[in-house]
Design an enzyme around this catalytic site. Structure first.
Site, PDB file in Angstrom:
ATOM      1  N   ASN A  47       0.866  -1.183   0.000  1.00 44.90           N
ATOM      2  CA  ASN A  47       0.000   0.000   0.000  1.00 44.90           C
ATOM      3  C   ASN A  47       0.901   1.231   0.000  1.00 44.90           C
ATOM      4  O   ASN A  47       1.502   1.554   1.019  1.00 44.90           O
ATOM      5  CB  ASN A  47      -0.882  -0.035   1.260  1.00 44.90           C
ATOM      6  CG  ASN A  47      -1.671   1.233   1.453  1.00 44.90           C
ATOM      7  OD1 ASN A  47      -1.766   2.064   0.545  1.00 44.90           O
ATOM      8  ND2 ASN A  47      -2.242   1.388   2.641  1.00 44.90           N
ATOM      9  N   LYS A  61       0.031   4.263  -0.228  1.00 44.74           N
ATOM     10  CA  LYS A  61      -0.621   5.441   0.373  1.00 44.74           C
ATOM     11  C   LYS A  61      -0.404   6.666  -0.528  1.00 44.74           C
ATOM     12  O   LYS A  61      -0.351   6.513  -1.736  1.00 44.74           O
ATOM     13  CB  LYS A  61      -0.117   5.685   1.794  1.00 44.74           C
ATOM     14  CG  LYS A  61      -0.125   4.416   2.635  1.00 44.74           C
ATOM     15  CD  LYS A  61       0.080   4.686   4.091  1.00 44.74           C
ATOM     16  CE  LYS A  61       0.209   3.370   4.834  1.00 44.74           C
ATOM     17  NZ  LYS A  61       0.054   3.512   6.275  1.00 44.74           N
ATOM     18  N   HIS A 114      -9.448   0.841   4.993  1.00 47.49           N
ATOM     19  CA  HIS A 114      -8.157   1.022   5.674  1.00 47.49           C
ATOM     20  C   HIS A 114      -8.386   1.925   6.888  1.00 47.49           C
ATOM     21  O   HIS A 114      -9.213   2.832   6.845  1.00 47.49           O
ATOM     22  CB  HIS A 114      -7.145   1.646   4.712  1.00 47.49           C
ATOM     23  CG  HIS A 114      -5.751   1.656   5.270  1.00 47.49           C
ATOM     24  ND1 HIS A 114      -5.336   2.592   6.189  1.00 47.49           N
ATOM     25  CD2 HIS A 114      -4.706   0.837   5.059  1.00 47.49           C
ATOM     26  CE1 HIS A 114      -4.076   2.341   6.514  1.00 47.49           C
ATOM     27  NE2 HIS A 114      -3.667   1.276   5.854  1.00 47.49           N
ATOM     28  N   GLU A 152      -6.844   4.333   8.015  1.00 41.79           N
ATOM     29  CA  GLU A 152      -6.681   5.774   7.744  1.00 41.79           C
ATOM     30  C   GLU A 152      -7.943   6.350   7.118  1.00 41.79           C
ATOM     31  O   GLU A 152      -8.287   7.516   7.344  1.00 41.79           O
ATOM     32  CB  GLU A 152      -5.436   6.004   6.867  1.00 41.79           C
ATOM     33  CG  GLU A 152      -4.164   5.814   7.690  1.00 41.79           C
ATOM     34  CD  GLU A 152      -2.939   5.363   6.914  1.00 41.79           C
ATOM     35  OE1 GLU A 152      -2.930   5.470   5.676  1.00 41.79           O
ATOM     36  OE2 GLU A 152      -1.981   4.890   7.564  1.00 41.79           O
ATOM     37  N   GLU A 190      -5.234  -5.458  10.398  1.00 37.73           N
ATOM     38  CA  GLU A 190      -4.205  -4.452  10.642  1.00 37.73           C
ATOM     39  C   GLU A 190      -4.484  -3.751  11.971  1.00 37.73           C
ATOM     40  O   GLU A 190      -5.298  -2.817  12.024  1.00 37.73           O
ATOM     41  CB  GLU A 190      -4.218  -3.407   9.523  1.00 37.73           C
ATOM     42  CG  GLU A 190      -3.941  -3.960   8.145  1.00 37.73           C
ATOM     43  CD  GLU A 190      -3.379  -2.886   7.221  1.00 37.73           C
ATOM     44  OE1 GLU A 190      -2.270  -3.098   6.706  1.00 37.73           O
ATOM     45  OE2 GLU A 190      -4.018  -1.849   7.043  1.00 37.73           O
ATOM     46  N   GLY A 223       2.591   1.845  10.804  1.00 39.62           N
ATOM     47  CA  GLY A 223       3.549   2.936  10.710  1.00 39.62           C
ATOM     48  C   GLY A 223       4.263   3.252  12.013  1.00 39.62           C
ATOM     49  O   GLY A 223       4.898   4.293  12.142  1.00 39.62           O
ATOM     50  N   SER A 262       3.535  -2.523  10.207  1.00 37.86           N
ATOM     51  CA  SER A 262       4.986  -2.514  10.455  1.00 37.86           C
ATOM     52  C   SER A 262       5.692  -3.797  10.032  1.00 37.86           C
ATOM     53  O   SER A 262       6.665  -4.201  10.680  1.00 37.86           O
ATOM     54  CB  SER A 262       5.271  -2.190  11.922  1.00 37.86           C
ATOM     55  OG  SER A 262       4.865  -0.863  12.222  1.00 37.86           O
TER      56      SER A 262
END
Ligand code: PEP
Length: 246
Positions: free
Chosen positions: A10, A12, A95, A97, A163, A169, A208
């Site tokens: 991904n 992003k 996702h 985010e 996730e 991250g 990660s």
């Protein structure tokens, strides 16, 4: 049943035309990796170019989000049909985010997953708990509710990405035992809802993942591959992660 593993990247909101070289290195490296499917999900601006560069390889190109409607007055949004037209074969939906920064609910994510199906794309449906939810002992409850609300009925043509939000991250990852526990839980929920067909659904781990921890995380039972953020931007790191399945 043996499920073929998938390592998906991904990107992003990263990548310009010059990044095509990175994709070309991934495509070249993929020739050495016959036992794993690879996918790169660049920003929408690069989809068509990446799809062209990956044609004929076993690197699929995916998108990062779609609108639920096929067309209309939705300035700035992109329909699943448009992603397909640009060369995508899959799309990430839900996702964390998007859930957090764009207030996407489970119902929105389910509508997007249905849009992906309508357009002939494979939806990669993301679920995962926050740190507070895990610390409160609610991780399974939260992920169970996300699965219930985000997955469409009437088929098993999607991929799940577990996730944990706190691992995205951050460089922090769950223990292999925690991953085993959650993937086993997701598999059981899928079986309860979709019956025998659930065996074909791949469950990716994301958060990660990097070359140094890929083996420990991706060899856990019921982990069928990875959704990789930061480490997917560099061909060498992405290929090293996928190399776990050599
Ligand atoms: C992601 O955003 O899907 C992700 C897994 O990111 P990272 O690998 O950078 O934690």
């Amino acid at each position: 049943m043996t499920r073929r593993p998938l390592v998906a990247g991904n990107w992003k909101m990263n990548g310009l035309s010059a990044s095509i070289g990175e994709l070309e290195r991934i495509v070249a490296g993929a020739r050495m990796l016959a036992n794993v499917d690879l996918m790169v999900c660049p920003p929408a601006t690069l989809l068509a170019r990446f799809a062209g560069a990956a044609r004929g390889s076993h690197v699929a190109i995916g998108a990062q989000d779609c609108h639920a409607q096929p067309c209309g007055a939705y300035t700035g949004d992109i329909a699943a049909e448009m992603l397909k037209d640009a060369g995508a074969s899959a799309v990430i939906v839900g996702h964390s985010e998007r859930r957090q920064l764009h207030d996407e609910s489970d119902a929105t994510v389910r509508a997007k997953a249905l849009a992906a199906r309508r357009a002939g794309l494979t939806a990669i449906v993301c679920v995962g708990e926050t740190r507070n939810e895990r610390d409160a002992g609610r991780a399974h409850e939260v992920v169970g509710a996300q699965l219930e609300g985000s997955l469409p009925d009437g088929g098993h043509d999607f991929i799940i990405a577990y996730e944990p939000v706190w691992a995205i991250g951050t460089g922090v990852t769950p223990t292999p035992d925690d991953v085993r526990g959650m993937h086993g839980f997701v598999r059981a929920r899928l079986a309860a809802r979709f019956g025998q067909m659930a065996e074909a659904i791949r469950i990716l781990y994301g958060g990660s993942v990097k070359p140094s921890n890929a083996k420990e995380l991706l060899t856990v039972e019921q982990v069928d591959g990875a959704l990789v953020g930061g480490a997917s931007l560099k061909a060498d790191e992405f290929l090293a992660i996928a190399g776990v399945y050599r």
